[in-house]
Design a protein around this motif. Structure first.
Motif, mmCIF file in Angstrom:
data_model
loop_
_atom_site.group_PDB
_atom_site.id
_atom_site.type_symbol
_atom_site.label_atom_id
_atom_site.label_comp_id
_atom_site.label_asym_id
_atom_site.label_seq_id
_atom_site.Cartn_x
_atom_site.Cartn_y
_atom_site.Cartn_z
ATOM 1 N N SER A 69 20.849 18.410 12.789
ATOM 2 C CA SER A 69 21.949 17.586 13.323
ATOM 3 C C SER A 69 23.209 17.862 12.520
ATOM 4 N N VAL B 210 15.763 20.400 18.223
ATOM 5 C CA VAL B 210 16.509 19.212 18.642
ATOM 6 C C VAL B 210 17.718 19.053 17.720
ATOM 7 N N ALA C 31 14.414 11.657 15.993
ATOM 8 C CA ALA C 31 15.294 12.593 15.293
ATOM 9 C C ALA C 31 16.681 11.975 15.216
ATOM 10 N N SER D 199 17.845 14.514 9.480
ATOM 11 C CA SER D 199 17.792 15.882 8.954
ATOM 12 C C SER D 199 18.948 16.146 8.000
ATOM 13 N N TYR E 41 8.207 10.379 17.499
ATOM 14 C CA TYR E 41 9.143 10.894 16.509
ATOM 15 C C TYR E 41 10.559 10.550 16.950
ATOM 16 N N LEU F 91 16.104 11.407 20.429
ATOM 17 C CA LEU F 91 17.245 11.860 19.640
ATOM 18 C C LEU F 91 18.294 10.757 19.679
ATOM 19 N N HIS G 165 14.050 19.831 13.655
ATOM 20 C CA HIS G 165 15.028 18.745 13.775
ATOM 21 C C HIS G 165 16.233 19.058 12.894
ATOM 22 N N ALA H 148 20.594 16.394 16.886
ATOM 23 C CA ALA H 148 20.887 14.978 17.101
ATOM 24 C C ALA H 148 22.351 14.653 16.830
#
Length: 387
Positions: free
Chosen positions: A7, A44, A213, A230, A211, A176, A5, A46
């Motif tokens: 971003s 991922v 993110a 993150s 979850y 997300l 994760h 985000a």
């Protein structure tokens, strides 16, 4: 299934005027190394891939190189846009990119259309909620009565839950989202998304997911086991003192199995200094700051001339400079109070004094008189001023 994760890459951002593309390329390349070393299945991102809605060609090159490296390292990619991105530009060619393992969820009508990826325990549904600007989003979502970020995200999550319910038992879920969730701590480098003074949404909006993110806040944060930021991979303000990192998330047959924080490399550390200019330039204790991005606060009673040039002779990566004279500069006056009853020359002299902490010299006063005469100001009497 193992997720990474991340971003808020903000590719193309500058730091107090300093280009960061090389630093961004370095730290994003490390993400690909983590994917390979930790056997990550899905990355991922985000939101806020770019710092601007229309990124430069160099920023696009850095971002696409990072995505290629991640894919070559073996990970599928799921990305949704943030408030800095242009959703339309980021999502261009999304249908074609999906065939190559890059899954872009950038439109409101795709909120309830998950990316379905399989592991040994079955499917995992990844739902991408792009950044939702409340006023246009509530109309696009068909909920004109919705108010603020909470209203539109509540409707988005209703659609997610409704779709997830049709998937049958055993389907795990990852969302997300790019938002300011209550309990998160901001920094100086995020752009406000407040609407009517309210920008935060309660974490309960995301209840029931395995979850979530999150993106938008630049510090790594845990709001709940399943609900985390993150943070950005680089520091974008001197307020960001926490070491940058990503979350590595494990899903088993029942859902969330564990989350580990993995710290990222620091291409160039940040530091702050405070003191008089000559002391900062001469003190050997500051030798270890030579390679740091540096914010300096000078306390000289008189503002030093060419302070930044002199600082950079010793600290080449000094990027920010403040002046706070010892003892303070006194209470600030409103402009109308500061100029009331004063001549143009007095106003100009006071401006110099306030900016520098010292009155203008005779030579400087003579130059001010010449400038005001040239501008045709009638309230200057050179003979009186220079007598």
């Amino acid at each position: 299934m193992r997720l990474l994760h991340t971003s808020d890459w903000h590719v193309g951002r500058t730091f107090h005027g300093t280009d960061l593309l090389a630093d961004q390329d370095t730290v994003l390349a490390h993400l690909a190394e983590l994917v390979e070393r930790l056997s990550v299945d899905v990355v991922v991102v985000a939101g806020d891939v770019y710092d601007r809605a229309v990124p430069s060609a160099e920023a696009v090159r850095v971002a696409t190189t990072a995505l290629r490296r991640l894919r070559e390292a073996g990970a599928e990619l799921v990305i949704t846009p943030g408030n800095h991105d242009s959703a339309a530009r980021l999502g261009a060619f999304a249908d074609f990119a999906e065939a190559g393992g890059l899954h872009l969820r950038t439109t409101i009508d795709a909120i309830d259309r998950p990316v379905l990826l399989e592991d040994a325990h079955g499917p995992v549904a990844f739902y991408g909620i792009p950044y939702l600007e409340p006023d246009p989003a509530r109309l696009a979502l068909g909920v004109p009565e919705a108010r603020g970020h909470t209203g539109v995200l509540t409707e988005a999550m209703r659609r997610v839950r409704e779709d997830l319910a049709t998937r049958g038992p055993g389907v795990r879920s990852v969302v997300l989202a790019h938002a300011f969730v209550t309990g998160g701590v901001g920094s100086e480098s995020e752009r406000t998304i407040a609407v009517g003074g309210v920008e935060q949404v309660p974490g309960c909006v995301f209840d029931g997911m395995d979850y979530v993110a999150l993106g938008h806040l630049h510090g790594p944060q845990r709001l709940a086991d399943y609900l985390r930021y993150s943070g950005s991979p680089l520091a974008y303000s001197f307020s960001e003192t926490t070491r940058k990192s990503v979350w590595v998330v494990d899903l088993d047959d029942r859902g969330l199995a564990g989350v580990d924080r993995v710290e990222l490399p620091v291409p160039r550390p940040l530091a702050t200094l405070r003191g008089r200019l000559d002391e900062l330039l001469e003190d050997p204790e500051h030798d270890d700051l030579h390679e740091c991005y540096l914010s300096v606060t000078l306390t000289d009673p008189v503002r030093p001339v060419e302070a930044m040039r002199r600082l950079r002779a010793r600290f080449p990566h000094a990027v920010h400079l403040d002046w706070e004279p010892e003892g303070g500069a006194g209470a600030a006056l409103r402009y109308s109070e500061a100029v009331r009853g004063r001549t143009d020359l007095e106003i100009a002299e006071n401006f110099l004094t306030d900016c520098r902490g010292a009155e203008p010299t005779e030579r400087e006063r003579a130059l001010l008189v010449e400038a005001l005469e040239a501008a045709g100001r009638a309230d200057v009497d050179p003979e009186e001023v220079l007598r």
